[in-house]
Structure formats: structure tokens, C-alpha cells
Design a protein around this motif. Structure first.
Motif, PDB file in Angstrom:
ATOM      1  N   ASP A 165       6.192   2.669  14.142  1.00 37.61           N
ATOM      2  CA  ASP A 165       6.720   3.888  13.533  1.00 37.61           C
ATOM      3  C   ASP A 165       5.540   4.732  13.060  1.00 37.61           C
ATOM      4  OD1 ASP A 165       8.011   5.908  12.148  1.00 37.61           O
ATOM      5  OD2 ASP A 165       9.403   4.590  11.124  1.00 37.61           O
ATOM      6  N   ASP A 166       5.195   5.741  13.838  1.00 34.63           N
ATOM      7  CA  ASP A 166       4.125   6.670  13.481  1.00 34.63           C
ATOM      8  C   ASP A 166       2.800   5.943  13.258  1.00 34.63           C
ATOM      9  OD1 ASP A 166       2.898   9.082  12.912  1.00 34.63           O
ATOM     10  OD2 ASP A 166       3.505   9.063  10.795  1.00 34.63           O
ATOM     11  N   ALA A 209       0.819  -1.221   0.000  1.00 35.25           N
ATOM     12  CA  ALA A 209       0.000   0.000   0.000  1.00 35.25           C
ATOM     13  C   ALA A 209       0.848   1.263   0.000  1.00 35.25           C
ATOM     14  CB  ALA A 209      -0.930  -0.006   1.214  1.00 35.25           C
ATOM     15  N   GLY A 210       2.155   1.101   0.169  1.00 33.81           N
ATOM     16  CA  GLY A 210       3.045   2.263   0.216  1.00 33.81           C
ATOM     17  C   GLY A 210       3.085   2.929   1.577  1.00 33.81           C
ATOM     18  N   LEU A 211       2.397   2.335   2.556  1.00 35.80           N
ATOM     19  CA  LEU A 211       2.323   2.949   3.882  1.00 35.80           C
ATOM     20  C   LEU A 211       3.672   2.948   4.593  1.00 35.80           C
ATOM     21  CD1 LEU A 211      -1.045   1.419   5.147  1.00 35.80           C
ATOM     22  CD2 LEU A 211      -0.625   3.808   4.537  1.00 35.80           C
ATOM     23  N   LEU A 212       4.518   1.975   4.273  1.00 35.15           N
ATOM     24  CA  LEU A 212       5.767   1.825   5.005  1.00 35.15           C
ATOM     25  C   LEU A 212       6.954   2.520   4.352  1.00 35.15           C
ATOM     26  CD1 LEU A 212       5.496  -1.948   6.022  1.00 35.15           C
ATOM     27  CD2 LEU A 212       4.946   0.075   7.397  1.00 35.15           C
ATOM     28  N   ASP A 213       6.740   3.170   3.230  1.00 32.32           N
ATOM     29  CA  ASP A 213       7.851   3.879   2.580  1.00 32.32           C
ATOM     30  C   ASP A 213       8.473   4.875   3.547  1.00 32.32           C
ATOM     31  OD1 ASP A 213       7.292   2.439   0.353  1.00 32.32           O
ATOM     32  OD2 ASP A 213       6.569   4.115  -0.869  1.00 32.32           O
ATOM     33  N   ASN A 214       9.799   4.765   3.690  1.00 30.92           N
ATOM     34  CA  ASN A 214      10.570   5.650   4.576  1.00 30.92           C
ATOM     35  C   ASN A 214      10.206   5.474   6.051  1.00 30.92           C
ATOM     36  OD1 ASN A 214      11.886   6.927   2.309  1.00 30.92           O
ATOM     37  ND2 ASN A 214       9.986   8.063   1.976  1.00 30.92           N
ATOM     38  N   HIS A 215       9.638   4.311   6.377  1.00 29.01           N
ATOM     39  CA  HIS A 215       9.335   3.976   7.765  1.00 29.01           C
ATOM     40  C   HIS A 215      10.048   2.681   8.141  1.00 29.01           C
ATOM     41  CE1 HIS A 215       6.241   6.982   8.680  1.00 29.01           C
ATOM     42  NE2 HIS A 215       5.791   6.810   7.449  1.00 29.01           N
ATOM     43  N   ARG A 216      10.241   2.490   9.438  1.00 22.82           N
ATOM     44  CA  ARG A 216      10.791   1.243   9.947  1.00 22.82           C
ATOM     45  C   ARG A 216       9.686   0.199  10.014  1.00 22.82           C
ATOM     46  NH1 ARG A 216      11.775   1.706  15.071  1.00 22.82           N
ATOM     47  NH2 ARG A 216      13.047  -0.202  15.210  1.00 22.82           N
ATOM     48  N   ALA A 217      10.077  -1.059   9.822  1.00 22.26           N
ATOM     49  CA  ALA A 217       9.095  -2.140   9.863  1.00 22.26           C
ATOM     50  C   ALA A 217       9.801  -3.448  10.197  1.00 22.26           C
ATOM     51  CB  ALA A 217       8.365  -2.263   8.527  1.00 22.26           C
ATOM     52  N   SER A 218       9.002  -4.452  10.567  1.00 20.69           N
ATOM     53  CA  SER A 218       9.527  -5.776  10.862  1.00 20.69           C
ATOM     54  C   SER A 218       8.676  -6.817  10.161  1.00 20.69           C
ATOM     55  CB  SER A 218       9.517  -6.017  12.382  1.00 20.69           C
ATOM     56  OG  SER A 218      10.051  -7.285  12.705  1.00 20.69           O
ATOM     57  N   THR A 219       9.277  -7.974   9.869  1.00 18.11           N
ATOM     58  CA  THR A 219       8.541  -9.107   9.328  1.00 18.11           C
ATOM     59  C   THR A 219       9.308 -10.371   9.688  1.00 18.11           C
ATOM     60  OG1 THR A 219       7.350  -9.927   7.377  1.00 18.11           O
ATOM     61  CG2 THR A 219       9.624  -9.212   7.035  1.00 18.11           C
ATOM     62  N   HIS A 220       8.815 -11.521   9.262  1.00 14.20           N
ATOM     63  CA  HIS A 220       9.466 -12.786   9.609  1.00 14.20           C
ATOM     64  C   HIS A 220      10.879 -12.825   9.031  1.00 14.20           C
ATOM     65  CE1 HIS A 220      10.296 -17.029  10.100  1.00 14.20           C
ATOM     66  NE2 HIS A 220       9.131 -17.208  10.709  1.00 14.20           N
ATOM     67  N   TRP A 221      11.830 -13.289   9.839  1.00 13.06           N
ATOM     68  CA  TRP A 221      13.237 -13.249   9.415  1.00 13.06           C
ATOM     69  C   TRP A 221      13.511 -14.058   8.149  1.00 13.06           C
ATOM     70  CZ3 TRP A 221      15.956 -17.848   9.196  1.00 13.06           C
ATOM     71  CH2 TRP A 221      15.476 -18.925   9.939  1.00 13.06           C
TER      72      TRP A 221
END
Length: 316
Positions: free
Chosen positions: A150-151, A114-126
Motif C-alpha cells: 500500500d503506497d 512508527a505511524g507509517l501504516l495509519d490509514n493503510h492496509r497491512a498484513s501480519t501473522h494471523w
């Protein structure tokens, strides 16, 4: 004021575990205390099949997101597939309204598409870090944290980290006392130390295409407690120092020093889980110069101390 509304989106091929985690935490888990209002919705309401043969009957469509304070994507079965425009637009609209948007495990992919995480920190399964990074270079992927906020964009690492993430969201709304009460009722720790690095297997090749390097690796595994340096290892395989370093790195993908560090840490994990040896003794048996250097190296790689590792992973 009414309780915050949590809207969980069920998608085809969902993981029953991931769908159940928010239901347990955000439905009426504390008797007589309605902390949240809870609804499950889907792009196409009806019977939604899971990846394991189970299914869930969903009455609400994506319009349920219109009033949601928290929107959760608990899973995404096909990371290589972009979600529908309708789903992505619904998430973007919820974000514009100020809702917390949560992606558990591979649900992070949906937020990224969705583009929501652009320029944001995030995590997912390793296990999906390389794939995720290649698909979404504008996302700052945190490769260790169990969850990231993140925000108001909240994402978690794999599987059980979804529990940690949902407890965090609950804590964010109601504070630690209530979150601890819920955790006790679930019989889980309210907060876990360390990150997902502690669950990633050490990547040490057991065999290579170079027979001389293979013989050296076998020797080293049997003598990890002995001191080794590049010169002594080069002598073992009858190579010049530079030739040995080049051949070892080409065969294993890491330098001799890195290989030894990882293999010693891996061996120390086995000792922590299967023996009563003290940490000092394990440091010595694993070939570390001192217990201090061992503890520092262990903590740096796995995010927890050797003692904490033993407490988490050793059985009775």
C-alpha cells in the motif's frame, strides 16, 4: 545506474529465518548478476543475538538507511514493546525520501509503531491479528493476504510468507521473468495462490461446559454426512428451538449452522489429505448439499479450491 540498495535492520531477538530470507533473495543469488546491493545494519552495530542463541555481526548503523531504496524490518521479537525513537525516526526519514519500507511477519509492528501504516492496509501473522488490531486501530489489517503493498509500505504474513513478499519486491523492480528465475533457483513457486486463511486451523470447540451440547457435538461428528437443521438438533437435546440456539451459541461461541459448516470443512480437509476420494465424494461424505456448494464454501474460507488444497498439503 547502480543497483538498488537493500538495507535490512537486525534487532535483538531476531529470527534467523526471517533475517536470512532477504539475504538469500537480494544478495547475489544469480551468478554474475548483481540485482541489488545489500547491507545489514543495526541501531547499535556489533554482535546482535537472535532469539535462538545464534548471533550476527553487524558493521553498519542506521545511517545505512540514508541511501537505501528498500528498507526491511525482518522481525520484531517483542510486539508489546515500542521500538526506540532512533529506529522509528530512521524509518520515517527513509519513508520521506521515497524508499520502499518492508515489514516481514511481526516486523509489521515496527512500521505500525512508527505511524507509517495509519490509514493503510497491512498484513501480519494471523496469530497476532487480534493483538495488532487492538494496538493499531487506525491500520486496515488484511487478515488473509500473504503480503500487502500500500503506497510503498509492504508487509507480509507470517514466516514463509516473507519469501512471497521478498519475491514480490524483486518482481516489482525487475519483472516476472527475473523473479521466476530466482524462484526456480530457490526451488520454490514464484507465486502462491490463496492467502494465509488456508493455514489457520478451523476453530471448532471439542468440548463445552454443557453436557447435553457435548453429547450433540459427539453425535454430529459421527454423522456429518447426514442432513441436519436447527429443529432436529433441538429435538436431539430435548430443547425448544430458541432455547437450543441460545444454549448452543453460548456454549460454542457460534451458531449451530456455523459450527456445522466449519466442522464439515475441517473434516473435508482430512479427507483431501488422507484419501483418494474424488472431490464429489468428499463433498457428500462431509455433508454438503452438492459439490458446487462445497467448492464455493471451501474457496470462500481458505482462498483455494479443494483440489489446490490437496495438491499443497497431501504428501506422496
Amino acid at each position: 545506474m547502480s543497483a538498488p540498495l537493500v538495507a535490512v535492520i537486525a534487532t535483538e531477538g531476531f529470527s534467523p529465518f526471517h533475517l536470512c530470507v532477504p539475504e538469500i533473495i537480494f544478495s547475489q543469488i544469480l551468478p554474475g548478476e548483481a540485482l541489488f546491493r545489500y547491507v545489514v545494519c543495526a541501531e547499535n552495530p556489533g554482535t546482535i543475538p537472535s532469539k535462538s542463541g545464534m548471533s550476527v555481526s553487524v558493521e553498519h548503523g542506521l545511517d545505512a538507511l540514508n541511501d537505501a531504496d528498500i528498507v526491511i524490518i525482518p522481525f520484531w521479537a517483542h510486539p508489546e514493546e515500542k521500538p526506540s525513537v532512533a529506529l522509528l525516526n530512521a524509518l520515517l526519514a527513509a519513508r520521506l525520501r521515497g524508499a520502499d519500507i518492508v515489514g516481514l511477519c511481526l516486523g509489521t509492528y515496527v512500521l505500525a509503531y512508527a505511524g507509517l501504516l495509519d490509514n493503510h492496509r497491512a498484513s501480519t501473522h494471523w496469530e497476532f491479528e487480534a493483538d495488532f488490531t487492538a494496538r493499531f486501530p487506525c491500520v486496515q489489517l488484511d487478515t488473509n493476504s500473504l503480503y500487502v503493498d500500500d503506497d510503498h509500505l509492504i508487509t507480509s504474513a507470517g514466516t514463509a510468507a516473507g519469501i512471497d513478499c521478498c519475491l514480490y519486491v524483486l518482481r516489482k523492480y525487475y519483472g516476472s521473468a527475473v523473479a521466476n528465475k530466482v524462484a526456480r533457483r530457490m526451488v520454490i513457486p514464484p507465486y502462491r495462490e490463496g492467502g494465509q486463511a488456508q493455514f489457520i486451523e478451523c476453530s471448532v470447540p471439542k468440548n463445552t461446559k454443557d453436557s447435553r451440547i457435548n453429547a450433540l457435538l459427539d453425535y454430529l461428528r459421527g454423522h456429518l454426512d447426514k442432513p441436519h437443521d436447527v429443529d432436529s438438533l433441538a429435538n436431539f437435546v430435548s430443547m425448544a428451538r430458541r432455547t437450543f440456539t441460545r444454549n448452543f451459541t453460548r456454549a460454542t461461541g457460534v451458531s449451530p449452522v456455523e459450527w456445522l459448516q466449519v466442522e464439515r470443512l475441517r473434516y473435508s480437509q482430512t479427507l483431501l489429505e488422507s484419501t483418494d476420494h474424488s472431490v464429489e465424494m468428499i463433498a457428500s461424505l462431509s455433508g454438503f448439499n452438492s459439490p458446487v456448494s462445497y467448492r464455493q464454501g471451501f474457496k470462500q474460507r481458505f482462498g483455494v479450491s479443494p483440489s489446490e488444497w490437496r495438491k499443497m498439503f497431501r504428501g506422496k
